[in-house]
Design a protein around this motif. Structure first.
Motif, short mmCIF file in Angstrom:
data_model
loop_
_atom_site.label_atom_id
_atom_site.label_comp_id
_atom_site.label_asym_id
_atom_site.label_seq_id
_atom_site.Cartn_x
_atom_site.Cartn_y
_atom_site.Cartn_z
N GLY A 189 0.85 -1.35 0.13
CA GLY A 189 -0.06 -0.09 0.15
C GLY A 189 0.81 1.40 0.03
O GLY A 189 0.63 2.19 -0.63
N TYR A 190 2.12 1.30 0.63
CA TYR A 190 2.86 2.39 0.79
C TYR A 190 3.51 2.51 -0.44
O TYR A 190 3.55 3.65 -0.95
CB TYR A 190 4.08 1.85 1.78
CG TYR A 190 4.95 3.24 2.17
CD1 TYR A 190 4.50 4.13 2.79
CD2 TYR A 190 6.14 3.18 1.47
CE1 TYR A 190 5.29 5.60 3.17
CE2 TYR A 190 7.03 4.30 1.69
CZ TYR A 190 6.63 5.50 2.41
OH TYR A 190 7.46 6.61 2.74
N ASP A 191 3.94 1.68 -1.28
CA ASP A 191 4.35 1.56 -2.63
C ASP A 191 3.39 2.42 -3.55
O ASP A 191 3.60 3.32 -4.36
CB ASP A 191 4.60 0.39 -3.26
CG ASP A 191 6.02 -0.34 -2.58
OD1 ASP A 191 6.86 0.53 -1.98
OD2 ASP A 191 5.85 -1.49 -2.60
N VAL A 192 2.10 2.02 -3.54
CA VAL A 192 0.99 2.43 -4.33
C VAL A 192 0.84 4.08 -3.94
O VAL A 192 0.46 4.66 -4.87
CB VAL A 192 -0.36 1.53 -4.18
CG1 VAL A 192 -1.18 2.24 -5.04
CG2 VAL A 192 -0.13 0.13 -4.73
N GLY A 193 0.86 4.20 -2.77
CA GLY A 193 0.32 5.78 -2.38
C GLY A 193 1.75 6.61 -2.85
O GLY A 193 1.39 7.91 -3.55
N ARG A 194 2.63 6.10 -2.58
CA ARG A 194 3.92 6.99 -3.22
C ARG A 194 3.98 7.23 -4.92
O ARG A 194 4.19 8.22 -5.41
CB ARG A 194 5.13 6.38 -2.71
CG ARG A 194 5.46 6.55 -1.31
CD ARG A 194 6.99 6.95 -1.02
NE ARG A 194 7.58 7.82 -1.14
CZ ARG A 194 8.56 8.31 -0.63
NH1 ARG A 194 9.21 7.87 0.32
NH2 ARG A 194 9.39 9.39 -1.12
N LYS A 195 3.61 6.10 -5.40
CA LYS A 195 3.76 5.93 -6.92
C LYS A 195 2.55 6.64 -7.50
O LYS A 195 2.50 7.63 -8.34
CB LYS A 195 3.34 4.55 -7.36
CG LYS A 195 3.46 4.34 -9.03
CD LYS A 195 3.54 3.03 -9.32
CE LYS A 195 3.55 2.64 -10.88
NZ LYS A 195 3.57 1.29 -11.04
N ALA A 196 1.60 6.83 -7.02
CA ALA A 196 0.12 7.39 -7.34
C ALA A 196 0.51 8.91 -7.14
O ALA A 196 -0.06 9.72 -8.03
CB ALA A 196 -1.10 7.03 -6.53
N ALA A 197 1.09 9.39 -6.13
CA ALA A 197 1.24 10.64 -5.85
C ALA A 197 2.65 11.13 -6.93
O ALA A 197 2.39 12.26 -7.49
CB ALA A 197 1.99 11.05 -4.44
N ALA A 198 3.47 10.43 -6.94
CA ALA A 198 4.70 10.86 -7.67
C ALA A 198 4.30 11.03 -9.06
O ALA A 198 4.75 12.15 -9.68
CB ALA A 198 5.84 9.74 -7.90
N GLN A 199 3.38 10.21 -9.64
CA GLN A 199 3.04 10.27 -11.26
C GLN A 199 2.47 11.60 -11.53
O GLN A 199 2.56 12.46 -12.65
CB GLN A 199 2.31 9.19 -11.77
CG GLN A 199 0.99 8.79 -11.26
CD GLN A 199 0.57 7.67 -11.98
OE1 GLN A 199 0.82 6.67 -11.87
NE2 GLN A 199 -0.62 7.58 -12.72
N ASN A 200 1.78 12.34 -10.46
CA ASN A 200 0.75 13.52 -10.64
C ASN A 200 1.53 14.47 -10.20
O ASN A 200 1.65 15.73 -11.07
CB ASN A 200 -0.35 13.36 -9.69
CG ASN A 200 -1.62 12.23 -10.24
OD1 ASN A 200 -2.20 12.86 -11.22
ND2 ASN A 200 -1.42 11.13 -9.72
N LEU A 201 2.36 14.55 -9.08
CA LEU A 201 3.40 15.60 -8.91
C LEU A 201 4.29 15.83 -9.94
O LEU A 201 4.74 16.97 -10.37
CB LEU A 201 4.10 15.20 -7.57
CG LEU A 201 3.33 15.37 -6.40
CD1 LEU A 201 4.16 14.61 -5.20
CD2 LEU A 201 2.51 16.47 -6.02
N ALA A 202 4.76 15.04 -10.83
CA ALA A 202 5.67 14.76 -12.03
C ALA A 202 5.23 15.77 -13.06
O ALA A 202 5.83 16.48 -13.83
CB ALA A 202 6.27 13.65 -12.45
N ASP A 203 3.79 15.67 -13.29
CA ASP A 203 3.26 16.14 -14.36
C ASP A 203 3.23 17.64 -14.08
O ASP A 203 3.24 18.62 -14.72
CB ASP A 203 1.64 15.87 -14.43
CG ASP A 203 1.56 14.37 -15.17
OD1 ASP A 203 2.58 14.21 -15.92
OD2 ASP A 203 0.65 13.81 -14.82
N ILE A 204 3.02 18.38 -12.70
CA ILE A 204 3.05 19.62 -12.41
C ILE A 204 4.54 20.11 -12.68
O ILE A 204 4.58 21.34 -13.34
CB ILE A 204 2.61 19.52 -10.93
CG1 ILE A 204 1.36 19.27 -10.76
CG2 ILE A 204 2.87 21.35 -10.54
CD1 ILE A 204 -0.12 19.96 -11.53
#
Length: 317
Positions: free
Chosen positions: A63-78
């Protein structure tokens, strides 16, 4: 304990209690909507959808991995717009029998990835679902700069990348091949971790804007495919030098293990969320940027000495 034991509002309260709010948050979780400051007067917005079984597997990622991945791919777009991420809003669908510990870990993953850039999860929604589904919207601030779009590339400029390329693809290939990769497996474990948890070069986005980048994007679906979007938007051709790329040790180790060409992963592998940008020739780039090609007249993307297709990720193939 399962999420169903908490109920909807208990789950929301549990999630909110694990999420600190940053300086840009004027009103966080708990109301009908959140409120965040927009010092620039403009807000950069991006959104992504992650589906269990399509974008992640719970038997491969915590779950921790999924949370970091989900956040990362959106923050990277910004960051790819030259902006600084400020906040996330998360829509979450989860099964009633999902362990509460998994939900806590997911929340902590979001929290810790946001902390890397000083952003916050300011709200969202939750519903029951047969599979884990995440809809994430990211907001960002340009700090008075114009956005760096995909359409500004011009002949005579150079193409540079920042961040890792091919690492996530190498890790995914190891998992798909059924390789057991324990924590003490060195570079092979690093490759698998790169698939589970990307490390975008967030600071390089605003840095590229300050250096005068004329076009930029997040490499989420593979460098060739994503640069194809940039070339099409600018009406130009991108020519890459394969010898200019650095093949990371995890990529090389996975390629040796599986008998693959590591450069293929570098060129077509997605989910590392590196940044690719176009700069005027002669601009002094920082150490984080590596020049890998040039912009010329024409169309499409070419790699010197290699026959290449589009490559990369397509959700409908």
């Amino acid at each position: 304990m399962r999420v169903g034991d908490l109920g909807e509002f208990g789950a929301v309260s549990r999630i909110s209690g694990r999420l600190p709010q940053g300086a840009s948050v004027l009103l966080g979780p708990g109301d009908d909507a959140a409120m965040v400051s927009a010092p620039d007067g403009r807000v950069v917005v991006s959104t992504d959808l992650l589906l269990e079984g399509r974008h992640f597997r719970r038997d491969w990622s915590s779950g921790y991995d999924v949370g970091r991945k989900a956040a990362a791919q959106n923050l990277a777009d910004i960051a790819a717009m030259g902006a600084v991420p400020t906040s996330l809003v998360v829509g979450l669908g989860i099964p009633a029998d999902l362990p509460v510990d998994w939900l806590d870990a997911l929340t902590d993953g979001f929290r810790d990835e946001c902390a890397v850039v000083g952003a916050s999860v300011v709200g969202g929604d939750i519903a029951r679902s047969d599979l884990v589904v995440l809809g994430v919207t990211a907001l960002g601030d340009l700090g008075g700069r114009p956005p760096v779009t995909r359409s500004g590339a011009r002949p005579g400029q150079v193409v540079a990348v920042a961040g890792r390329l091919g690492h996530a693809a190498a890790g995914l290939a190891l998992l798909e091949a059924g390789r057991e990769v324990p924590r003490d497996a060195g570079a092979l474990f690093e490759a698998v971790e790169a698939h589970r948890r990307p490390c975008p070069p967030y600071a390089c986005g605003p840095e590229a804007a300050r250096l005068g980048a004329t076009a930029m994007l997040d490499v989420s679906d593979g460098l060739l495919q994503d640069l194809g979007h940039l070339a099409r938007a600018g009406g130009v051709r991108v020519e890459l030098d394969p010898d200019a790329f650095t093949v990371g040790e995890p990529v090389a180790a996975a390629a040796k293990e599986l008998g693959a060409d590591p450069v293929d992963w570098v060129l077509t592998g997605g989910e590392d969320h590196a940044l690719a940008a176009v700069f005027p020739a002669g601009v002094a780039l920082g150490d984080a940027w590596q020049v890998v090609g040039a912009v010329v007249e024409g169309e499409g993307v070419a790699v010197r000495g290699r026959d290449v297709g589009r490559g990369g990720w397509d959700h409908f193939q």
